[in-house]
Design a protein around this motif. Structure first.
Motif, mmCIF file in Angstrom:
data_model
loop_
_atom_site.group_PDB
_atom_site.id
_atom_site.type_symbol
_atom_site.label_atom_id
_atom_site.label_comp_id
_atom_site.label_asym_id
_atom_site.label_seq_id
_atom_site.Cartn_x
_atom_site.Cartn_y
_atom_site.Cartn_z
ATOM 1 N N ASN A 868 39.305 16.070 -11.971
ATOM 2 C CA ASN A 868 40.166 16.414 -13.105
ATOM 3 C C ASN A 868 39.380 16.376 -14.419
ATOM 4 O OD1 ASN A 868 42.366 16.710 -11.405
ATOM 5 N ND2 ASN A 868 43.038 14.592 -11.668
ATOM 6 N N TYR A 869 38.495 15.396 -14.531
ATOM 7 C CA TYR A 869 37.691 15.314 -15.758
ATOM 8 C C TYR A 869 36.737 16.503 -15.851
ATOM 9 C CZ TYR A 869 34.783 13.276 -19.453
ATOM 10 O OH TYR A 869 34.112 13.035 -20.632
ATOM 11 N N ALA A 870 36.199 16.923 -14.707
ATOM 12 C CA ALA A 870 35.331 18.105 -14.719
ATOM 13 C C ALA A 870 36.099 19.360 -15.111
ATOM 14 C CB ALA A 870 34.692 18.273 -13.340
ATOM 15 N N ARG A 871 37.335 19.487 -14.624
ATOM 16 C CA ARG A 871 38.173 20.630 -15.028
ATOM 17 C C ARG A 871 38.446 20.595 -16.518
ATOM 18 N NH1 ARG A 871 41.171 23.228 -10.985
ATOM 19 N NH2 ARG A 871 41.850 24.532 -12.742
ATOM 20 N N TYR A 872 38.692 19.366 -17.011
ATOM 21 C CA TYR A 872 38.924 19.220 -18.458
ATOM 22 C C TYR A 872 37.684 19.630 -19.255
ATOM 23 C CZ TYR A 872 39.245 16.712 -22.922
ATOM 24 O OH TYR A 872 39.212 16.383 -24.259
ATOM 25 N N LEU A 873 36.527 19.180 -18.812
ATOM 26 C CA LEU A 873 35.292 19.516 -19.517
ATOM 27 C C LEU A 873 35.005 21.013 -19.433
ATOM 28 C CD1 LEU A 873 33.058 16.535 -18.334
ATOM 29 C CD2 LEU A 873 33.947 16.899 -20.640
ATOM 30 N N GLU A 874 35.321 21.613 -18.290
ATOM 31 C CA GLU A 874 35.123 23.065 -18.161
ATOM 32 C C GLU A 874 36.018 23.814 -19.127
ATOM 33 O OE1 GLU A 874 35.528 26.599 -14.776
ATOM 34 O OE2 GLU A 874 35.863 24.493 -14.250
ATOM 35 N N MET A 876 37.050 22.652 -21.894
ATOM 36 C CA MET A 876 36.541 22.409 -23.248
ATOM 37 C C MET A 876 35.210 23.104 -23.501
ATOM 38 S SD MET A 876 38.952 20.637 -24.522
ATOM 39 C CE MET A 876 38.187 20.151 -26.072
ATOM 40 N N GLY A 877 34.641 23.752 -22.488
ATOM 41 C CA GLY A 877 33.397 24.484 -22.672
ATOM 42 C C GLY A 877 32.140 23.690 -22.407
ATOM 43 N N ASP A 878 32.262 22.446 -22.014
ATOM 44 C CA ASP A 878 31.086 21.611 -21.741
ATOM 45 C C ASP A 878 30.738 21.747 -20.260
ATOM 46 O OD1 ASP A 878 29.079 19.789 -21.679
ATOM 47 O OD2 ASP A 878 30.233 18.119 -22.538
ATOM 48 N N LYS A 879 30.083 22.874 -19.918
ATOM 49 C CA LYS A 879 29.838 23.157 -18.508
ATOM 50 C C LYS A 879 28.757 22.263 -17.923
ATOM 51 C CE LYS A 879 31.364 27.985 -18.558
ATOM 52 N NZ LYS A 879 31.008 29.377 -18.241
ATOM 53 N N SER A 880 27.783 21.867 -18.723
ATOM 54 C CA SER A 880 26.709 21.020 -18.184
ATOM 55 C C SER A 880 27.254 19.669 -17.715
ATOM 56 C CB SER A 880 25.623 20.815 -19.253
ATOM 57 O OG SER A 880 26.170 20.176 -20.400
ATOM 58 N N PRO A 897 29.610 27.124 -8.209
ATOM 59 C CA PRO A 897 29.395 28.581 -8.147
ATOM 60 C C PRO A 897 30.525 29.375 -8.783
ATOM 61 C CG PRO A 897 28.806 27.567 -6.064
ATOM 62 C CD PRO A 897 29.450 26.501 -6.899
ATOM 63 N N ARG A 898 31.750 28.929 -8.599
ATOM 64 C CA ARG A 898 32.866 29.628 -9.260
ATOM 65 C C ARG A 898 32.721 29.586 -10.770
ATOM 66 N NH1 ARG A 898 36.565 27.936 -12.066
ATOM 67 N NH2 ARG A 898 36.209 25.761 -11.485
ATOM 68 N N MET A 899 32.346 28.379 -11.287
ATOM 69 C CA MET A 899 32.229 28.225 -12.732
ATOM 70 C C MET A 899 31.076 29.064 -13.300
ATOM 71 S SD MET A 899 31.801 24.661 -14.874
ATOM 72 C CE MET A 899 30.218 24.297 -14.136
ATOM 73 N N LEU A 900 29.997 29.201 -12.525
ATOM 74 C CA LEU A 900 28.802 29.900 -13.029
ATOM 75 C C LEU A 900 28.688 31.320 -12.516
ATOM 76 C CD1 LEU A 900 26.175 27.028 -12.600
ATOM 77 C CD2 LEU A 900 27.441 27.661 -14.663
ATOM 78 N N GLN A 901 29.748 31.876 -11.941
ATOM 79 C CA GLN A 901 29.620 33.202 -11.335
ATOM 80 C C GLN A 901 29.380 34.290 -12.372
ATOM 81 O OE1 GLN A 901 33.221 34.121 -9.233
ATOM 82 N NE2 GLN A 901 34.541 33.755 -11.002
ATOM 83 N N ASP A 902 29.768 34.054 -13.606
ATOM 84 C CA ASP A 902 29.506 35.047 -14.654
ATOM 85 C C ASP A 902 28.099 34.925 -15.209
ATOM 86 O OD1 ASP A 902 32.089 35.943 -14.350
ATOM 87 O OD2 ASP A 902 32.894 34.622 -15.928
ATOM 88 N N ASP A 903 27.405 33.869 -14.861
ATOM 89 C CA ASP A 903 26.033 33.666 -15.340
ATOM 90 C C ASP A 903 25.131 33.597 -14.118
ATOM 91 O OD1 ASP A 903 23.713 33.026 -16.626
ATOM 92 O OD2 ASP A 903 24.461 31.203 -17.614
ATOM 93 N N ALA A 904 24.729 34.794 -13.628
ATOM 94 C CA ALA A 904 24.000 34.875 -12.362
ATOM 95 C C ALA A 904 22.678 34.137 -12.417
ATOM 96 C CB ALA A 904 23.774 36.341 -11.986
ATOM 97 N N LEU A 905 21.993 34.194 -13.549
ATOM 98 C CA LEU A 905 20.698 33.525 -13.658
ATOM 99 C C LEU A 905 20.845 32.012 -13.537
ATOM 100 C CD1 LEU A 905 17.676 33.738 -14.171
ATOM 101 C CD2 LEU A 905 18.145 33.663 -16.647
ATOM 102 N N SER A 906 21.794 31.471 -14.254
ATOM 103 C CA SER A 906 22.030 30.024 -14.173
ATOM 104 C C SER A 906 22.471 29.625 -12.776
ATOM 105 C CB SER A 906 23.087 29.607 -15.201
ATOM 106 O OG SER A 906 22.660 29.893 -16.514
#
Length: 1419
Positions: A868-874, A876-880, A897-906
């Motif tokens: 839940n905290y990770a979802r909250y941080l996501e 809020m934009g704090d993906k790291s 992978p779902r969170m970073l699917q728009d950033d293929a390089l990362s």
């Protein structure tokens, strides 16, 4: 909070510059030494408020140098410049000059602990010791005089060792303590009556030497240091002497019992050079120094610690202000310091709850300074009243501590700020005034129209006129307490209360009898005055009329309250029917109870704060272990009472204060309404006036004052807090206030009907919300639901129902719905519902607390919390950081992978970094969707996803590579996919192979059947499940070939009957034998019988018996065993015997068991036969079988367990056949079994046999006689079943017993009368049938032995020949000793070995006959 009243001494004109001050240790008398340019030196005495004692004025042309008070008596020792020493007595003023001993300036004066010795010393080093009597009068000349030739600086007496406590010993003696009693007797050691006075002292000189002087006045050098000695101190706990030099070098020496000193430690004290030093030593080993700096330095010698205390400019001190002097008050634990700017700084020792006592630096709290004029050069605490004298170089002031006065009434509050200043607040108008009085205010009383102050000598009345205060009257009055009602003032004097006008005119006298005592306490509430006296009487007066009228008779509380010492405080309620009382006990300690006197019922009740009756505890405070310190009634509500309490163990200025509110009524007694800790920053409870508590507070707390209602011009010294039930309703009208009070009261007593009646007309949602908040405090969920309904808060009502089973959890949910988050947090913690607390933290955005709770208390939801905290941080934009917590929650394989699917390089960098198979697979699937097959294959290989590898290779047409992967890895999913591919390409052989590797046997079997692969079909069917085996068996049966395979498959599939039918039909005997091995009792009986017949025909009888038993055909199985002589094992016998009652009747079962046992008997298996006979209930046959086995131990056990007469007799008969003569245990069992079997005739026969054995084997006629006696007893008790034979046997036993007794008598008589013994023996030989009882050889042997001893060898030989004639075949050596035979042979010359030779020849002949017989048989 306290203020200090300063009293300037009333010094005479001749005293100009004070130089020294000294307090008496117990009396409030101050000695002041001063100098005058005209009159020389003066010493004067002053009382508590600076009053000059004219009779004690001393004037000399020289200057006084030292002042020392007697420790007990009011006697002052004065030392002068010219060496004169004077004793001044207070209050008489008597002066006693000591004989002229000193010619130089006196430098030291010191009294012993009880004042019986006085030490004087001067500048020339002359020291004298003087003796005084118990009244402090000098007795003769000096006792001792020493000259040290150096100026003396310090003197200190060594305390005496503690003596015996006589009172304690006396109590112990009365209680029976012998050791204590011995001390009072002449036998014990001499009794030390109390602490003895220490007469040994130490004296120091300017050259750094310390001398000791013992009780007899003998002096000796003790130690030496560098520099002049400034101070000497004695540390009692360590028994060490502390020495401080002028250079502030501190040394400690331990003192030995013989007077020696050994250095313990040495340290240099920090100081400012060139300044005067003031040093103070405390009893607990604290050294305090002021060296002209802005700080005080403290050395804790017990803990070897040091620290400094500095001034605080925020409290009114100035920058650069220097501390000149210090003084410590042990009674109050206050450290006072005088500064160069005329201020007195005070540090108070404060022990906070839960703090570490060793942290002394953190416990000194600096107070607001007291300001005086001039430069403070000397401070001294003294007297039992703890007064402080301050010398400002121009005058001396006496400071007396006074508790700050405060009063509240009729919405007017007054709080003392300084000794002569008040802060006044009018809450009705919002005005704030300051009253500056011209007297020291010791008390204040306010009404809505006036302010009355008094000093103990004068009373002044001020009128509140708008924004000004007008003096309306002032008059002298010695009353220490004053009360005000309307225009009347009430003051006290002995045995009466005066009713005065504001100008002091006495209007009325309220008298008290001598028994009732003197009034000391006054309190007014509404129109009632309560008076408390010094004899513990209280009386209430009604003030509604023009004159005060007694509302009740005087009540003597001493008759109602045990251990009552004095009244501390009395207060009455608004209706005058209840009086609350605080008392002190007889020992002076405050009582931990609040007492309530009901005037109408004339009863006294109490609430005990020590035990917490009625034991009410909530999450905010506890009522137990506390003591009341103040109490108040509400001015308008007569039921409402409030009390301020503190812990009994609390020390000075402890902040652990709680405020307790009670309802007090006649019907319901005392009821707890609320209890909560005093808010931080407030000082003391001042009053209760619904809807507020009023507290005194320092000015700085007003910035943080919390109030819902805006109040203009907030008072500086008073803060108010709303009652729990009125939070949010501070400005409600009187009707609402009364309704809320009634609601709270009825809620407290549990009368819900009346509670809701009192508020049913209230429509305000704010009121209902406030009551709902109150339900959080009281935890009344039933009331909360009603409140939520009236509020229209459906969401909160639903949440309350779904909150859970715990009441605390439901209350916490209510608190959340009402916005009381702190209360909800406490409730969740209190009920230990950390899962709900975790959710609460998450919902309120307190993620760090949520994580801490999950990690420490709610680990079952730890991963969920991370997620839940990770979802909250996501969000809020704090993906790291979200990535880290996704990993902690173990959901990163999908979520990252779902969170970073728009950033293929990362995403690619993350995939390569993690090296996780699941992430590799996800990435490979993503690449496959992008048609990047080569890279996808590489990552599928990293992920070890062989199915996907095979699938992609097949898709690419590389089926050979796919086959290699499937064969090498053995992956079932990959093999199945590849088999489907081969089947699609009609490659049946490879398809069957890979279906087999995938363990998809049904598909492989299907292909084999469709393509006639019968050989592979059998193997696959055996590997597959029973359904596939049945299908393959049917295939073989229908095809008509390989019937043996069909039988095996039917058997393996569990269809045994089908397999047997097919085996019988096709005559497959080998298969039939394999099938029969798996048959058991659960198989079909007809099949079992059929198989058994088959095995009988083929002579496999053991297997046939097993099948017959399994088919429950026990008779046939047993018959087969008998016919074929098959051994019945115990396992087989048990299997035939374990049957249900449904199979065989009980009689048939017993018959079967007996038949089994008979068979076992024939086979010689006696133990098993015994077991089966026993199971059949035939214990007699069981015993017979056991007897045949010859197992003695089991025979004894079986007979003991069965406990049947026949079995006992059989066992005893068997045991007789054993060697019972050598085994006493067998003998014991024989006797026991015959006895238990009641076979007394057999037992008698056994005893008779025992007697014969004793005679034949051991010649022990005594034991034989005992055995015959027992045999006779047994036969006499036995029943006669043989018509007269028993009498014959008894007569025979009696005859044998008589003969044996006669023979034994002859033997015993031989030692005393040999002739008579021989005659008896010869007579015995004449008895017929002697040999049946006494052997003839023993009788003749007795006679031969006798005649040989007598030397009658001829007679002996004749007896011997007679014996040989009677017993020609027996060896005479059995009856006659070898010594007698040798003596006879020697005397007569006759050879005595013939009989032996004949016997030996006969034995040799028998041997030869045996040998010849053996040889003939051999031929």
């Amino acid at each position: 909070m306290a203020v200090y009243f300063d009293h300037r001494i009333e010094a005479p004109e001749c005293s100009e510059v004070p130089s020294q001050v000294a307090w008496h240790s117990t009396l409030p008398v101050l000695a002041v030494a001063s100098s005058s340019s005209t009159s020389g030196g003066n010493v004067d005495l002053y009382l508590q408020q600076g009053e000059f004692v004219e009779s004690c004025h001393v004037n000399r042309p020289n200057q006084p140098t030292v002042l020392r008070w007697h420790p007990i008596k009011p006697v002052l020792a004065l030392g002068w410049e010219n060496g004169e020493v004077l004793l001044l007595t207070h209050p008489s003023g008597d002066q006693t000059v000591l004989p002229n001993t000193h010619n130089a300036s006196i430098t030291l004066l010191e009294w012993s602990s009880s004042g019986s010795r006085l030490v004087t010393g001067d500048q020339m080093g002359v020291l004298a010791v003087w003796k005084l009597d118990a009244r402090g009068r000098l007795q003769g000349n000096h006792l001792v005089k020493h000259e040290y030739n150096k100026p003396l600086t310090c003197c200190i007496f060594r305390p005496a060792p503690p003596g015996d406590d006589v009172a304690k010993l006396a109590r112990a003696s009365v209680s029976g303590d012998e050791s204590a009693l011995d001390k009072f007797s002449w036998k014990g050691a001499p009794l030390k009556m109390g602490p003895q006075e220490g007469l040994m002292f130490y004296v120091s000189t300017t050259d750094g030497k310390v001398y000791s002087v013992d009780e007899r006045g003998k002096t000796s050098a003790l130690l030496s240091v560098e520099g002049s000695i400034l101070k000497l101190f004695y540390h009692e706990k360590r028994e060490a002497l502390a020495v401080i030099t002028e250079t502030l070098m501190l040394s400690q020496y331990t003192l030995g019992p013989e007077g020696g000193a050994q250095e313990l430690m040495k340290v240099k004290l920090s100081s400012k050079s060139g300044q005067n030093t003031d040093i103070v030593w405390t009893e607990n080993g604290l050294l305090i120094t002021a060296t002209g700096e802005q700080v005080i330095r403290l050395w804790d010698l017990e803990r070897d610690d040091n620290y400094v205390l500095s001034l605080d400019e925020t409290l009114g001190f100035e920058r650069g202000e220097i501390i000149n002097c210090v003084s410590y008050c042990a009674g109050k634990e206050i450290l006072a310091a005088g500064t160069s700017h005329g201020r007195i700084a005070m540090w108070r020792m404060v022990v906070q709850p839960g703090s570490n006592r060793n942290d002394t630096k953190g416990q000194w709290k600096l107070q607001t300074p007291t300001e005086i004029e001039g430069n403070v050069i000397q401070l001294r605490w003294g007297s039992s009243l703890n007064l402080l004298a301050a010398n400002s170089s121009s005058t001396v002031l006496i400071l007396c501590e006074h508790v700050m006065s405060a009063h509240f009434s009729q919405q007017v509050a007054a709080v003392q700020v300084t000794p002569s200043q008040l802060s006044i607040a009018q809450y009705n108008t919002g005005m704030h005034l300051t009253l500056q009085s011209d007297i020291h205010i010791k008390g204040v009383c306010v009404t809505k129209d006036s302010v009355t102050v008094w000093s103990g000598k004068q009373v002044t009345v001020y009128e509140l006129a708008g924004t000004a205060l007008r003096n309306t009257g002032s008059f002298p009055c010695d009353s220490h307490v004053v009360a005000v009602h309307d225009e009347n003032l009430y003051t006290v004097e002995p045995n009466r209360v005066q009713v005065r006008t504001p100008q002091g005119t006495v209007k009325q006298l309220l008298t008290f009898s001598k028994t009732e005592g003197n009034p000391v306490l006054l309190s007014v509430c509404q129109a009632y005055l309560v008076v408390g006296t010094d004899t513990a009487h209280i009386k209430v007066f009604d003030l509604t009329r023009r004159d005060a009228k007694a509302h009740c008779n005087a009540k003597n509380l001493a008759d109602q309250i045990a251990n009552l010492g004095a009244l501390r405080s009395v207060k009455c309620n608004a209706s005058g029917n209840q009086v609350s009382i605080l008392i002190s006990q007889v020992n002076g300690r405050p009582d931990h109870k609040v007492y309530f006197y009901d005037l109408e019922m004339d009863t006294v009740t109490h609430f005990d704060f020590f035990t917490g009756r009625p034991f009410v505890i909530n999450m905010y405070c506890s009522l137990s272990g506390r003591c009341p310190i103040s109490h108040f009634w509400d001015e308008s509500e007569p039921r409402l009472f409030v009390c301020e309490t503190e812990p009994i163990s609390s020390e000075s200025l402890s902040v652990d204060i709680s405020v307790v509110t009670l309802f007090c009524t006649q019907e319901h007694g005392l009821l707890l309404q609320d209890c909560y800790p005093k808010p931080a920053g407030l000082q003391a409870l001042l009053a209760l006036d619904v809807p507020f508590y009023y507290f005194t507070s320092p000015p700085q707390t007003q910035a943080s004052r919390r109030s819902s209602a805006p109040v203009p011009h907030l008072p500086h010294m008073v803060s108010r807090r709303a009652l729990r039930d009125f939070v949010g309703l501070e400005n409600c009208e009187k009707a609402t206030r009364d309704a809320m009070l009634n609601f709270s009261f009825y809620l407290t007593i549990g009368d819900m009907d009346e509670a809701f009646k009192s508020i049913k007309l209230i429509k305000s949602k704010a009121v209902w919300e406030n009551m709902a908040r109150m339900c959080v405090k009281t935890r009344r969920l039933d009331v909360a639901q009603v409140c939520l309904g009236n509020m229209g808060n459906a969401r909160a009502a639903r949440a309350l129902k779904e909150a859970g089973p715990e009441p605390e959890a439901q209350v916490a949910m209510l608190a959340i719905q009402l916005g009381m988050l702190e209360d909800a947090e406490k409730l969740y913690k209190g009920c230990r519902r950390y899962d709900l607390l975790n959710k609460f933290y998450q919902s309120s955005g307190q993620w760090q607390k949520a994580l801490e709770t999950a990690e420490n208390h709610d680990r079952i939801h730890l991963r969920t919390t991370y997620y839940n905290y990770a979802r909250y941080l996501e969000a809020m934009g704090d993906k790291s950081l979200a990535l880290t917590y996704y990993e902690n929650s173990d959901t990163h394989r999908f979520e990252v992978p779902r969170m970073l699917q728009d950033d293929a390089l990362s995403l690619e960098i993350y995939v390569n970094k993690m090296k996780d198979k699941n992430i590799y697979k996800w990435w490979a699937q993503y690449l496959e969707s992008q048609s990047d097959m080569e890279t996808a294959l590489r990552f599928y290989e990293y992920a070890q996803d062989y199915l996907s590898l095979v699938r992609v290779h097949c898709y690419n047409g590389n089926i050979q590579k796919a086959s290699e992967i499937a064969n090498n890895t053995g992956d079932r999913a990959a093999s199945y996919h590849l088999a489907r591919q081969y089947e699609g390409h009609d490659n049946i052989k490879q398809a069957v192979h890979f279906y087999t590797r995938a363990q998809a046997y049904n598909n492989a079997i299907r292909l084999c059947k469709e393509n006639g692969l019968d050989d592979q079909l059998m193997n696959l069917a055996l590997l597959s499940n029973p359904e596939d085996m049945m299908e393959a068996a049917c295939y073989y049966e229908e095809k008509g070939t390989h019937m043996d395979r069909a039988v095996v498959l039917y058997h393996k599939a569990g269809h045994v009957s089908k397999a047997l039918e097919l085996a019988f039909a096709t005559q497959q005997f080998s298969a039939l034998q394999l099938i029969a091995e798996d048959l058991n009792e659960n198989s079909d009986p007809s099949l079992l019988a059929r198989c058994s017949d088959f095995f009988i025909k083929h002579t496999q009888y053991e297997k046939a018996v097993e099948l017959l038993v399994a088919a429950k055909k026990y008779s046939q199985a047993l018959q087969l065993c008998l016919e074929q002589n098959l051994t019945i094992t115990e396992e087989l016998a048990d299997s035939m015997a374990i049957t249900d009652s449904k199979d065989l009747s009980e009689d048939a079962r017993k018959d079967l068991l007996e038949r089994i046992a008979d068979c076992c008997m024939r086979q010689g298996n006696y133990h098993l036969a015994t077991k089966k006979y026993t199971q059949a209930g035939n214990k007699l046959k069981a015993m017979r079988a056991l007897l045949k086995s010859g197992d003695t131990e089991k025979i004894i056990f079986f007979a003991s367990v069965c406990r049947q007469k026949e079995l006992f007799i059989m066992a005893a008969n068997y045991l007789q056949s054993l060697d019972w003569r050598q085994n006493p245990e067998i003998l014991k069992n024989i006797i026991g079994f015959y006895t238990k079997g009641r076979a007394l005739d057999l037992l008698g026969g056994f005893y008779e046999a025992c007697a014969q054995v004793e005679i034949d084997e051991y010649q022990n006629y005594e034991k034989a006689l005992n055995a015959l006696t027992e045999a006779y007893k047994c036969l006499s008790k036995a029943k006669d079943r043989s018509s007269g034979q028993q009498e014959v046997r008894l007569a025979d036993l009696q005859h044998k017993t008589t003969l044996i007794k006669r023979f034994l008598q002859a033997r015993r008589l031989y030692a005393e009368e040999p002739g008579e013994a021989v005659r008896l023996c010869e007579a015995l030989l004449e008895e017929p049938e002697l040999d049946s009882a006494v052997r003839i050889g023993d009788a003749y042997g007795f006679l031969v032995e006798h005649h040989c001893q007598q030397g009658s060898f001829q007679v002996a030989y004749r007896r011997l020949e007679a014996l040989q004639k009677l017993l020609p075949s027996q060896n005479i050596r059995y009856y006659i000793s070898q010594e007698s035979l040798e003596a006879l042979q020697k005397a007569l010359g006759v050879h005595m070995g013939q009989g032996d030779r004949r016997d030996s020849e006969r034995e040799e002949d028998e041997v030869e006959e045996d040998l010849s017989l053996g040889s003939h048989q051999g031929n």
